[in-house]
Every structure is written in structure tokens, then in C-alpha cells.
Design a protein around this motif. Structure first.
Motif, short mmCIF file in Angstrom:
data_model
loop_
_atom_site.label_atom_id
_atom_site.label_comp_id
_atom_site.label_asym_id
_atom_site.label_seq_id
_atom_site.Cartn_x
_atom_site.Cartn_y
_atom_site.Cartn_z
N THR A 105 0.80 -1.22 0.00
CA THR A 105 0.00 0.00 0.00
C THR A 105 0.84 1.27 0.00
N LEU A 106 2.13 1.18 -0.26
CA LEU A 106 2.97 2.37 -0.30
C LEU A 106 2.58 3.25 -1.48
N ARG A 107 2.54 4.56 -1.22
CA ARG A 107 2.28 5.52 -2.28
C ARG A 107 3.56 6.27 -2.60
N LYS A 108 3.71 6.63 -3.85
CA LYS A 108 4.85 7.44 -4.28
C LYS A 108 4.33 8.85 -4.56
N THR A 109 4.97 9.84 -3.93
CA THR A 109 4.60 11.23 -4.15
C THR A 109 5.84 11.99 -4.61
N GLN A 110 5.65 12.81 -5.63
CA GLN A 110 6.75 13.65 -6.12
C GLN A 110 6.35 15.11 -5.94
N LEU A 111 7.27 15.89 -5.39
CA LEU A 111 7.04 17.30 -5.13
C LEU A 111 8.14 18.12 -5.80
N HIS A 112 7.82 19.36 -6.10
CA HIS A 112 8.80 20.27 -6.69
C HIS A 112 8.59 21.65 -6.07
N PHE A 113 9.64 22.20 -5.46
CA PHE A 113 9.55 23.53 -4.84
C PHE A 113 10.95 24.08 -4.69
N PHE A 114 11.06 25.29 -4.13
CA PHE A 114 12.34 25.97 -3.97
C PHE A 114 12.54 26.36 -2.51
N LEU A 115 13.78 26.24 -2.03
CA LEU A 115 14.17 26.58 -0.67
C LEU A 115 15.08 27.80 -0.74
N HIS A 116 14.76 28.84 0.05
CA HIS A 116 15.54 30.08 0.07
C HIS A 116 16.30 30.17 1.38
N ASP A 117 17.62 30.01 1.32
CA ASP A 117 18.48 30.06 2.51
C ASP A 117 19.26 31.37 2.48
N LEU A 154 17.71 26.87 -3.59
CA LEU A 154 17.85 25.48 -4.03
C LEU A 154 16.54 24.99 -4.62
N GLU A 155 16.63 24.39 -5.79
CA GLU A 155 15.48 23.73 -6.40
C GLU A 155 15.41 22.31 -5.82
N CYS A 156 14.23 21.92 -5.35
CA CYS A 156 14.05 20.63 -4.69
C CYS A 156 13.11 19.74 -5.51
N HIS A 157 13.63 18.61 -5.98
CA HIS A 157 12.83 17.58 -6.62
C HIS A 157 12.74 16.43 -5.63
N VAL A 158 11.56 16.24 -5.03
CA VAL A 158 11.37 15.28 -3.94
C VAL A 158 10.66 14.05 -4.45
N THR A 159 11.17 12.86 -4.07
CA THR A 159 10.49 11.59 -4.31
C THR A 159 10.37 10.90 -2.97
N ILE A 160 9.12 10.66 -2.55
CA ILE A 160 8.92 9.99 -1.26
C ILE A 160 7.92 8.86 -1.39
N PHE A 161 8.16 7.83 -0.61
CA PHE A 161 7.28 6.68 -0.51
C PHE A 161 6.71 6.67 0.90
N HIS A 162 5.39 6.58 1.00
CA HIS A 162 4.74 6.67 2.31
C HIS A 162 3.47 5.84 2.31
#
Length: 192
Positions: A41-53, A184-192
Motif C-alpha cells: 500500500t505504499l504511495r509514491k509522491t513527487q514534489l517540486h519547490f524551492f528553498l531560500h536560505d 535550491l530547487e528541490c525535486h522530492v520523491t517519497i514513498f509513504h
């Protein structure tokens, strides 16, 4: 009949005997892998956003909290070995500062490399404050080499991302080496 001294002596000898012998330990670095059945039942979610440090200016999002003791700091070196920063960085939909804020990355990073391969230890919680994932977060704890493109590990999360695993591909779209400011441009791949 034993005296108290004799009893203590026997106990001390037994303690030395038991601690001097150690059980056999498998000291190999790698002893093999095995396959286990994982939940389907794991789902894969992909996110895209930017981090400003931002380290510079009157309203920085990253603040130096510890400096190295006994280390010579070169002028212009913002991350000498042993420095520790805390951060509360905005996460945005686009690379511009006027882009919609979707959350905050909060945590700390520390300079952990004494050599020329500048490396940070990055520990942060990326919380989303709008959209489908409002109130959820991903937790990052990883080695972070100071290079333009890199990968950091997602080790957990909260809310919709509870028990998340995955990775973030980070790409510096802006970096000021003198001030230390970065986007930083963030390309996130998570399984949850």
C-alpha cells in the motif's frame, strides 16, 4: 565459613572472569541481504519547490549559532569546520522571493569536513502550510556536500507523510559564495 572479605574476593574474581571473555561476534562489514515482504500500500509522491536560505542582511533565515574553537577561519569562509547554523527557510512554488510560500524548512546544519570537500550535516523538517499537504512534513537527515547538484535522504515525516522514505535532488539555482545566500530547487520523491 566464608568471611565478608572472602566473599567479595570471589565476586570480584567472577566479575573479572565474565568481563574478560566475550562472545563470538560476526565482524564483517556486510553479511548478506534477505528479501522481506513489504506492504503493497505504499504511495509514491513527487514534489517540486524551492528553498531560500539567506545568511546575509537584516532578516536572515539562517543564523550562525556556534563557531569553531581553535580553528583559523579564513576571511570569506562562511562554513569553516565546526560551524553550526539554525535555519527557518521559506519554501516557495517558484525560484523568486515573490513566489507563493508553501511552507518552511526548519532545522540545523553543521560543517563536518576538515578537508577541501566542504560537507554539511543537514537535519531539517520541511513543513507544508498550504495546499493538499497542509500540516504535513518530511524529515531530512543527511550528509550534504557543498556542490551544485546533490541528493539528501528523507528519513521520515508527519501527517500525510508519516513513515516517509525517499530522497531530495537539490540543485542550486542561485548561490552567492561571499554571503552564503542560496536558492535550491528541490525535486522530492517519497514513498509513504
Amino acid at each position: 565459613m566464608y568471611t565478608m572479605k572472602a566473599t567479595l574476593f570471589v565476586l570480584a574474581c567472577l566479575l573479572v572472569l565474565f568481563t574478560a571473555t566475550s562472545p563470538a561476534v560476526d565482524s564483517k562489514y556486510y553479511s548478506g541481504s534477505r528479501t522481506i515482504k513489504a506492504p503493497t500500500t505504499l504511495r509514491k509522491t513527487q514534489l517540486h519547490f524551492f528553498l531560500h536560505d539567506t545568511i546575509s542582511g537584516n532578516n536572515p533565515s539562517s543564523v550562525l549559532i556556534a563557531k569553531p574553537k581553535g580553528t583559523v577561519v579564513q576571511q570569506g569562509d562562511i562554513n569553516p569546520f565546526g560551524t553550526v547554523y539554525v535555519f527557518d527557510d521559506p519554501l516557495t512554488e517558484g525560484p523568486g522571493m515573490n513566489s507563493k510560500v508553501i511552507g518552511n524548512a526548519r532545522g540545523l546544519y553543521a560543517s563536518t569536513s576538515r578537508g577541501s570537500d566542504l560537507t554539511l550535516l543537514f537535519n531539517g523538517d520541511f513543513e507544508f502550510t498550504s495546499g493538499e499537504f497542509n500540516g504535513s512534513s518530511i524529515s531530512v537527515f543527511s550528509r550534504d556536500p557543498l556542490v551544485v547538484s546533490k541528493e539528501v535522504a528523507v528519513v521520515g515525516g508527519r501527517g500525510k507523510f508519516r513513515m516517509a522514505q525517499g530522497f531530495i535532488l537539490l540543485n542550486a539555482v542561485f548561490f552567492n559564495a561571499t554571503l552564503g545566500d542560496a536558492i535550491l530547487e528541490c525535486h522530492v520523491t517519497i514513498f509513504h
